[in-house]
Design a protein around this motif. Structure first.
Motif, PDB file in Angstrom:
ATOM      1  N   ALA A 122     -30.633  46.115 -36.059  1.00  0.00           N
ATOM      2  CA  ALA A 122     -30.049  47.442 -35.824  1.00  0.00           C
ATOM      3  C   ALA A 122     -31.052  48.556 -36.099  1.00  0.00           C
ATOM      4  O   ALA A 122     -31.042  49.591 -35.450  1.00  0.00           O
ATOM      5  CB  ALA A 122     -28.818  47.627 -36.706  1.00  0.00           C
ATOM      6  N   LYS A 123     -31.952  48.328 -37.074  1.00  0.00           N
ATOM      7  CA  LYS A 123     -32.929  49.369 -37.420  1.00  0.00           C
ATOM      8  C   LYS A 123     -34.273  48.677 -37.676  1.00  0.00           C
ATOM      9  O   LYS A 123     -34.581  48.308 -38.809  1.00  0.00           O
ATOM     10  CB  LYS A 123     -32.435  50.131 -38.668  1.00  0.00           C
ATOM     11  CG  LYS A 123     -33.263  51.356 -38.981  1.00  0.00           C
ATOM     12  CD  LYS A 123     -32.697  52.105 -40.202  1.00  0.00           C
ATOM     13  CE  LYS A 123     -33.596  53.272 -40.562  1.00  0.00           C
ATOM     14  NZ  LYS A 123     -33.262  53.847 -41.875  1.00  0.00           N
ATOM     15  N   PRO A 124     -35.070  48.491 -36.640  1.00  0.00           N
ATOM     16  CA  PRO A 124     -36.317  47.715 -36.774  1.00  0.00           C
ATOM     17  C   PRO A 124     -37.310  48.314 -37.770  1.00  0.00           C
ATOM     18  O   PRO A 124     -38.193  47.606 -38.252  1.00  0.00           O
ATOM     19  CB  PRO A 124     -36.896  47.711 -35.361  1.00  0.00           C
ATOM     20  CG  PRO A 124     -35.729  47.993 -34.467  1.00  0.00           C
ATOM     21  CD  PRO A 124     -34.808  48.880 -35.244  1.00  0.00           C
ATOM     22  N   ASP A 125     -37.167  49.606 -38.100  1.00  0.00           N
ATOM     23  CA  ASP A 125     -38.082  50.192 -39.083  1.00  0.00           C
ATOM     24  C   ASP A 125     -37.363  50.438 -40.421  1.00  0.00           C
ATOM     25  O   ASP A 125     -37.661  51.389 -41.138  1.00  0.00           O
ATOM     26  CB  ASP A 125     -38.696  51.492 -38.560  1.00  0.00           C
ATOM     27  CG  ASP A 125     -37.637  52.541 -38.250  1.00  0.00           C
ATOM     28  OD1 ASP A 125     -36.431  52.179 -38.208  1.00  0.00           O
ATOM     29  OD2 ASP A 125     -37.994  53.714 -38.065  1.00  0.00           O
ATOM     30  N   CYS A 126     -36.421  49.546 -40.728  1.00  0.00           N
ATOM     31  CA  CYS A 126     -35.637  49.723 -41.952  1.00  0.00           C
ATOM     32  C   CYS A 126     -36.456  49.432 -43.213  1.00  0.00           C
ATOM     33  O   CYS A 126     -37.518  48.813 -43.153  1.00  0.00           O
ATOM     34  CB  CYS A 126     -34.405  48.814 -41.931  1.00  0.00           C
ATOM     35  SG  CYS A 126     -34.804  47.073 -41.966  1.00  0.00           S
ATOM     36  N   VAL A 127     -35.919  49.893 -44.354  1.00  0.00           N
ATOM     37  CA  VAL A 127     -36.515  49.591 -45.657  1.00  0.00           C
ATOM     38  C   VAL A 127     -35.616  48.549 -46.337  1.00  0.00           C
ATOM     39  O   VAL A 127     -34.441  48.804 -46.601  1.00  0.00           O
ATOM     40  CB  VAL A 127     -36.607  50.861 -46.541  1.00  0.00           C
ATOM     41  CG1 VAL A 127     -37.182  50.501 -47.915  1.00  0.00           C
ATOM     42  CG2 VAL A 127     -37.460  51.931 -45.868  1.00  0.00           C
ATOM     43  N   LEU A 128     -36.195  47.380 -46.579  1.00  0.00           N
ATOM     44  CA  LEU A 128     -35.450  46.327 -47.274  1.00  0.00           C
ATOM     45  C   LEU A 128     -35.879  46.294 -48.733  1.00  0.00           C
ATOM     46  O   LEU A 128     -37.078  46.262 -49.031  1.00  0.00           O
ATOM     47  CB  LEU A 128     -35.742  44.957 -46.654  1.00  0.00           C
ATOM     48  CG  LEU A 128     -35.330  44.724 -45.199  1.00  0.00           C
ATOM     49  CD1 LEU A 128     -35.735  43.302 -44.775  1.00  0.00           C
ATOM     50  CD2 LEU A 128     -33.821  44.918 -45.017  1.00  0.00           C
ATOM     51  N   GLY A 129     -34.926  46.271 -49.653  1.00  0.00           N
ATOM     52  CA  GLY A 129     -35.216  46.036 -51.061  1.00  0.00           C
ATOM     53  C   GLY A 129     -35.082  44.539 -51.293  1.00  0.00           C
ATOM     54  O   GLY A 129     -34.106  43.930 -50.858  1.00  0.00           O
ATOM     55  N   LEU A 130     -36.065  43.929 -51.929  1.00  0.00           N
ATOM     56  CA  LEU A 130     -36.058  42.462 -52.033  1.00  0.00           C
ATOM     57  C   LEU A 130     -36.070  41.977 -53.474  1.00  0.00           C
ATOM     58  O   LEU A 130     -36.501  42.687 -54.384  1.00  0.00           O
ATOM     59  CB  LEU A 130     -37.254  41.893 -51.265  1.00  0.00           C
ATOM     60  CG  LEU A 130     -37.259  42.212 -49.757  1.00  0.00           C
ATOM     61  CD1 LEU A 130     -38.524  41.683 -49.117  1.00  0.00           C
ATOM     62  CD2 LEU A 130     -36.024  41.654 -49.057  1.00  0.00           C
ATOM     63  N   ALA A 131     -35.611  40.742 -53.645  1.00  0.00           N
ATOM     64  CA  ALA A 131     -35.530  40.120 -54.972  1.00  0.00           C
ATOM     65  C   ALA A 131     -36.307  38.809 -54.970  1.00  0.00           C
ATOM     66  O   ALA A 131     -36.520  38.202 -53.916  1.00  0.00           O
ATOM     67  CB  ALA A 131     -34.067  39.846 -55.312  1.00  0.00           C
ATOM     68  N   THR A 132     -36.693  38.369 -56.155  1.00  0.00           N
ATOM     69  CA  THR A 132     -37.287  37.034 -56.290  1.00  0.00           C
ATOM     70  C   THR A 132     -36.238  36.139 -56.974  1.00  0.00           C
ATOM     71  O   THR A 132     -35.053  36.410 -56.885  1.00  0.00           O
ATOM     72  CB  THR A 132     -38.599  37.098 -57.096  1.00  0.00           C
ATOM     73  OG1 THR A 132     -38.306  37.629 -58.388  1.00  0.00           O
ATOM     74  CG2 THR A 132     -39.626  37.974 -56.404  1.00  0.00           C
ATOM     75  N   GLY A 133     -36.660  35.090 -57.652  1.00  0.00           N
ATOM     76  CA  GLY A 133     -35.705  34.172 -58.286  1.00  0.00           C
ATOM     77  C   GLY A 133     -35.378  33.024 -57.353  1.00  0.00           C
ATOM     78  O   GLY A 133     -35.761  33.031 -56.177  1.00  0.00           O
ATOM     79  N   SER A 134     -34.627  32.059 -57.862  1.00  0.00           N
ATOM     80  CA  SER A 134     -34.370  30.863 -57.055  1.00  0.00           C
ATOM     81  C   SER A 134     -33.296  31.104 -55.986  1.00  0.00           C
ATOM     82  O   SER A 134     -33.350  30.515 -54.908  1.00  0.00           O
ATOM     83  CB  SER A 134     -33.965  29.694 -57.957  1.00  0.00           C
ATOM     84  OG  SER A 134     -32.903  30.102 -58.788  1.00  0.00           O
ATOM     85  N   THR A 135     -32.330  31.984 -56.248  1.00  0.00           N
ATOM     86  CA  THR A 135     -31.198  32.126 -55.322  1.00  0.00           C
ATOM     87  C   THR A 135     -31.613  32.579 -53.915  1.00  0.00           C
ATOM     88  O   THR A 135     -31.151  31.977 -52.944  1.00  0.00           O
ATOM     89  CB  THR A 135     -30.123  33.071 -55.905  1.00  0.00           C
ATOM     90  OG1 THR A 135     -29.958  32.769 -57.292  1.00  0.00           O
ATOM     91  CG2 THR A 135     -28.802  32.894 -55.191  1.00  0.00           C
TER      92      THR A 135
END
Ligand code: F6R
Length: 241
Positions: free
Chosen positions: A26-39
């Motif tokens: 929907a928004k190819p220039d979006c800002v994704l906030g990301l996480a690490t961890g096993s899940t």
């Protein structure tokens, strides 16, 4: 708050990846906030598969990660930068200059955290923030406390976290004792939030965080106040809901 109950870890990963894919399409220039961890590892795996099939394009996407250990360099295999390179950034066509992880090598904690808060702000905010959930209700490295920490800050890791991490390091002295993390305020400013939880050991905290009172002693409980949150749990993690 929407709660999506899924069959198992794989199903959870696919449903979470669907929500992230929809955001990127929907928004190819979006800002994704990301996480690490096993899940989220399974979620990243599905995103990589979709990229490989030509169904997803990350060329315009920008990312900001939640946290990083203080003192670890990018090439340290315990750093969250290394994790992200291995599980996502190195496997899709995201330009590396569009990816952001707090700078664990910056010794001046205030500078590292203020700079990172500014990075998030200058990107125009986070469109979709992916979160995991700690057993004690932590999100990012925001541990149970007497108040909700607002902006990106430096945290002292608890004795139990340091001990738990020791198995990944040669000597106990190598285990990081501090981390830089987005604050609860930084996370709550995201337009949309997606939290993933899996396994029966998360069932208690899922219930406490999303059906219990909103308390800084259960940091994830604040998400109940966010206007657009989706929680994706597998059957085990959602068993007490
Ligand atoms: C990771 C992070 C942490 C984890 C949480 C759950 O960037 O910020 O809050 O999401 O510790 O970890 P797992 O998924 O390993 O149970």
């Amino acid at each position: 708050m929407r709660i999506i109950k899924t069959k198992d870890y794989q199903d959870m990963s696919r449903k979470a990846a669907n929500i992230i894919s929809a955001q990127v399409i929907a928004k190819p220039d979006c800002v994704l906030g990301l996480a690490t961890g096993s899940t989220p590892i399974g979620t990243y795996k599905v995103l990589v598969e979709r990229y490989q099939k030509g169904d997803l394009d990350f060329s315009g996407v920008k990312t900001v990660n939640l946290d990083e250990y203080r003192g670890l360099t990018h090439d340290n295999d315990q750093s969250y930068y290394y994790f992200m390179m291995h599980n996502l950034f190195g496997q899709v066509n995201i330009p590396l200059e569009n990816t952001h992880v707090p700078d664990g090598t910056e010794p001046d904690a205030k500078k590292a955290c203020d700079d990172y808060e500014a990075v998030v702000e200058n990107m125009g905010g986070i469109d979709l923030q992916l979160l995991g959930l700690g057993h004690n209700g932590h999100i990012g490295f925001n541990e149970p406390a007497d108040e909700f920490p607002k902006a990106t800050h430096c945290v002292d890791l608890t004795e139990s976290t340091i001990k738990a991490n020791a198995r990944f390091f040669e000597k106990i002295e190598d285990v990081p004792t501090q981390a830089y993390t987005m604050g609860i305020g930084t996370i709550m400013k995201a337009k949309k939030i997606l939290l993933v939880a899996s396994g029966k050991d998360k069932a208690e905290i899922v219930k406490k965080a999303f059906c219990g009172p909103i308390l800084p002693q259960v940091p994830a409980s604040i998400l109940q106040l966010h206007p657009d949150v989706t929680i994706v749990v597998d059957e085990e993690a959602g068993a007490l809901l």
